[in-house]
Design an enzyme around this catalytic site. Structure first.
Site, PDB file in Angstrom:
ATOM      1  CG  PHE A 129      19.831  29.331 -58.939  1.00  0.00           C
ATOM      2  CD1 PHE A 129      20.154  28.164 -60.258  1.00  0.00           C
ATOM      3  CD2 PHE A 129      19.931  29.290 -58.265  1.00  0.00           C
ATOM      4  CE1 PHE A 129      19.606  27.230 -60.014  1.00  0.00           C
ATOM      5  CE2 PHE A 129      20.257  27.611 -57.562  1.00  0.00           C
ATOM      6  CZ  PHE A 129      19.332  26.131 -58.806  1.00  0.00           C
ATOM      7  CG  ASP A 198      26.412  32.192 -57.830  1.00  0.00           C
ATOM      8  OD1 ASP A 198      27.024  31.437 -57.469  1.00  0.00           O
ATOM      9  OD2 ASP A 198      25.401  31.881 -57.009  1.00  0.00           O
ATOM     10  CE1 TYR A 223      25.522  21.466 -57.969  1.00  0.00           C
ATOM     11  CE2 TYR A 223      26.311  21.611 -55.376  1.00  0.00           C
ATOM     12  CZ  TYR A 223      25.004  22.319 -56.552  1.00  0.00           C
ATOM     13  OH  TYR A 223      24.057  23.474 -56.758  1.00  0.00           O
ATOM     14  CE  LYS A 224      25.006  24.530 -60.708  1.00  0.00           C
ATOM     15  NZ  LYS A 224      24.479  26.076 -59.650  1.00  0.00           N
ATOM     16  NE  ARG A 383      21.015  24.228 -67.560  1.00  0.00           N
ATOM     17  CZ  ARG A 383      21.131  24.060 -66.207  1.00  0.00           C
ATOM     18  NH1 ARG A 383      21.875  25.738 -65.619  1.00  0.00           N
ATOM     19  NH2 ARG A 383      21.300  23.569 -65.542  1.00  0.00           N
TER      20      ARG A 383
END
Ligand SMILES: *Cc1c(COP(=O)(O)O)cnc(C)c1O
Length: 424
Positions: A129, A198, A223-224, A383
Site C-alpha cells: 500500500f 501491516d 475502520y476496515k 475489488r
C-alpha cells in the site's frame, strides 16, 4: 453448476448467520467494501451519543476517570489483541496506521542499528500500500537508509545479511494475496532481519498469530474489518521480547511513565503504552470498541476460525459463480485460488472498463471498489471484500447476477459510469 437454491441452503445452514443482525445494513444493498470501510454496528450510534451527551456533556472532565476514558486505548487494544494472536497489555488503539508505521519502523531501525550495526536497507514489496512505502521512503531519507522494493517472488532472495528490516503487508490490498507470516518471519530472522507487519487487511479478516509467528512489530487499521467507523484509530503491537527497549520517535506526554507528574524530561512508559503520543480521540475510540465487539461476538460461534471458514466459502463461491456465469466477458482473477494464499477479498481484472463496471454495479446497489493498475504495470482491478460477519451466500449469488447483467447489457459503457470521483 451452483444454483440460487444451493446458496439459499448454504445461508440456512450458516452457523454465523445471526451475526448479521449486529449491523445496520442499508436495505437492498450488497456491501462488498467492508475491506475499505466496515459497516456500522447497531450499537455504535447509542454508544457515541452516550459518550457525547452524558460522559462529555454531563460528567465533563471527570469522565477521564469515571468513564475510563484514560484507559480506552489499552482497553480496546486488549480486545484487538485477541484477534491477532497478541497478549493483553501488548496492543494500543491509537493514531493512524500511517503514523503507527512511522513509529514501529523507526523503532525497528533503532533496534537493528544496535544489534547489527551497518545494515542500511529496508526491504518491502513494490505493490505494498503506497502510504507504507511513503513512510518508509521518508524514514530512509531522514536516516540514510535505502528502501529496496521487490516483487513477492523476490522477497526470499532479498533477505540477505545487510538488510535491517523487512516491512510487509500481510494481505495485499490490491490482489488479496496473503503471505505466510510464519515462514517469512522465520526466513527474515535467520538472517537477523527484524519484521514489521501491516495487518490492515488481516485483523478481523483472517486468523493472525503474531506471537506464534515470532513477529517483531505490527500495525493495523480500525475502520476496515474492525468496523470502527471512518478514520477510526488504528492499532500497534510490539513483541514483548522487545518491550524494554523499543524506541518511540514521537515521544509525547501520553507515552510518559508518569504523565501527571509533569516532569520536564521524558521517561517512556513501560511496554506498548509508550506508543501513545498525545491526547486520544475518545469518541472515535468508543465507536471502535463497538466495532471490535462485533468480531468478539463471533467467539461463541467459533471465533476467527469459523469466520475464516465462511470467508473462504464466500470467496470460493464468488470465484466459481463469476467463472460460470460471467464467462466470455474478459474478466480475469488476480486473487490466488489457494486458500493459504488468499485473504478475504476477490479481485477481478479487465483490460478495459474496470472503473465503469464498478460504478454500474454501485448503481445497482452492489458496492465494491476500483483500484488502478499502477501506470500499466498491473491490470486495473475490480475489488470485492467479503466480510463473513454480514455477507451471506445469496448476497454472493445476487452480486454475481448483477455483474452478469452489467456486462451482458453493456450498461457499464454509459457515460455517467466513467466519471471519476475523488475517492474510488
Ligand atoms: C488501508 C491501509 C492503510 C491506511 O492507512 P491510514 O493511515 O489509515 O490512512 C495503510 N496501509 C495499508 C496496507 C492499508 O491497507
Amino acid at each position: 453448476m451452483t444454483t440460487l437454491q444451493d446458496c439459499q441452503a448454504l445461508d440456512a445452514q450458516d452457523p454465523l448467520r445471526e451475526l448479521r443482525d449486529l449491523f445496520e445494513l442499508p436495505l437492498g444493498m450488497i456491501y462488498l467494501d467492508g475491506n475499505s470501510l466496515g459497516v456500522m454496528p447497531r450499537t455504535t450510534p447509542a454508544r457515541v451519543a452516550d459518550t457525547v451527551t452524558r460522559e462529555w456533556g454531563q460528567d465533563l472532565i471527570q469522565s477521564w476517570n469515571k468513564a475510563g476514558w484514560f484507559a480506552m486505548p489499552q482497553k480496546v487494544g486488549d480486545k484487538i489483541a485477541r484477534l491477532i494472536g497478541a497478549g493483553a497489555g501488548e496492543v494500543v488503539a491509537t493514531d493512524s496506521t500511517s503514523i503507527n508505521l512511522y513509529k514501529v519502523l523507526s523503532a525497528a531501525l533503532h533496534q537493528a542499528a544496535a544489534d547489527h550495526p551497518g545494515r542500511q536497507r529496508i526491504v518491502s514489496e513494490r505493490s505494498n500500500f503506497p502510504t507504507d512505502l511513503y513512510i518508509a521512503e521518508a524514514l530512509c531519507r531522514e536516516r540514510g537508509y535505502e528502501l529496496q522494493l521487490v516483487e513477492p517472488e523476490g522477497i526470499a532472495a532479498a533477505l540477505t545479511a545487510d538488510v535491517a528490516v523487512l516491512m510487509l503487508t500481510h494481505v495485499n490490498y490490491r490482489t488479496g494475496a496473503m503471505h505466510n507470516m510464519n515462514a517469512v518471519t522465520a526466513a527474515a530472522h535467520a538472517e537477523g532481519i527484524l519484521t514489521v507487519w501491516d495487518l490492515a487487511h488481516s485483523a478481523g479478516a483472517v486468523p493472525v498469530d503474531l506471537k506464534g509467528a515470532g513477529a517483531d512489530y505490527a500495525v493495523g487499521c480500525g475502520y476496515k474489518y474492525l468496523n470502527g467507523g471512518p478514520g477510526a484509530p488504528a492499532f500497534v503491537w510490539v513483541n514483548p521480547l522487545h518491550a524494554d527497549r523499543f524506541w518511540q520517535p514521537l515521544a509525547g506526554w501520553w507515552g510518559h511513565a508518569a504523565p501527571f507528574e509533569f516532569t520536564p524530561d521524558y521517561q517512556p512508559a513501560p511496554g506498548i503504552t509508550r506508543y501513545q503520543c498525545g491526547t486520544q480521540p475518545i469518541i472515535s475510540l468508543a465507536a471502535l470498541e463497538c466495532g471490535v465487539d462485533t468480531l468478539l461476538a463471533a467467539d461463541a460461534l467459533g471465533g476467527m476460525a469459523a469466520l475464516r471458514a465462511k470467508s473462504l466459502a464466500l470467496t470460493d463461491l464468488f470465484i466459481a459463480l463469476v467463472e460460470e456465469r460471467c464467462a466470455g466477458h474478459g474478466l480475469g482473477l488476480a486473487t490466488p485460488r489457494a486458500h493459504a494464499h488468499r485473504g478475504s477479498q476477490v479481485c477481478l481484472t479487465r483490460d478495459e472498463g474496470a472503473y465503469a463496471i464498478v460504478q454500474a454495479l454501485i448503481g445497482r446497489s452492489v458496492v465494491g471498489d476500483f483500484r488502478a493498475g499502477d501506470g500499466g504495470r498491473h491490470p486495473d482491478i475490480l475489488r470485492f471484500g467479503f466480510t463473513p460477519l454480514y455477507i451471506g451466500f445469496v448476497d454472493v449469488w445476487n452480486a454475481v447476477e448483477q455483474l452478469r447483467q452489467v456486462l451482458a447489457s453493456g450498461e457499464w459503457q454509459r457515460p455517467e459510469f466513467t466519471r471519476k470521483h475523488a475517492v474510488t
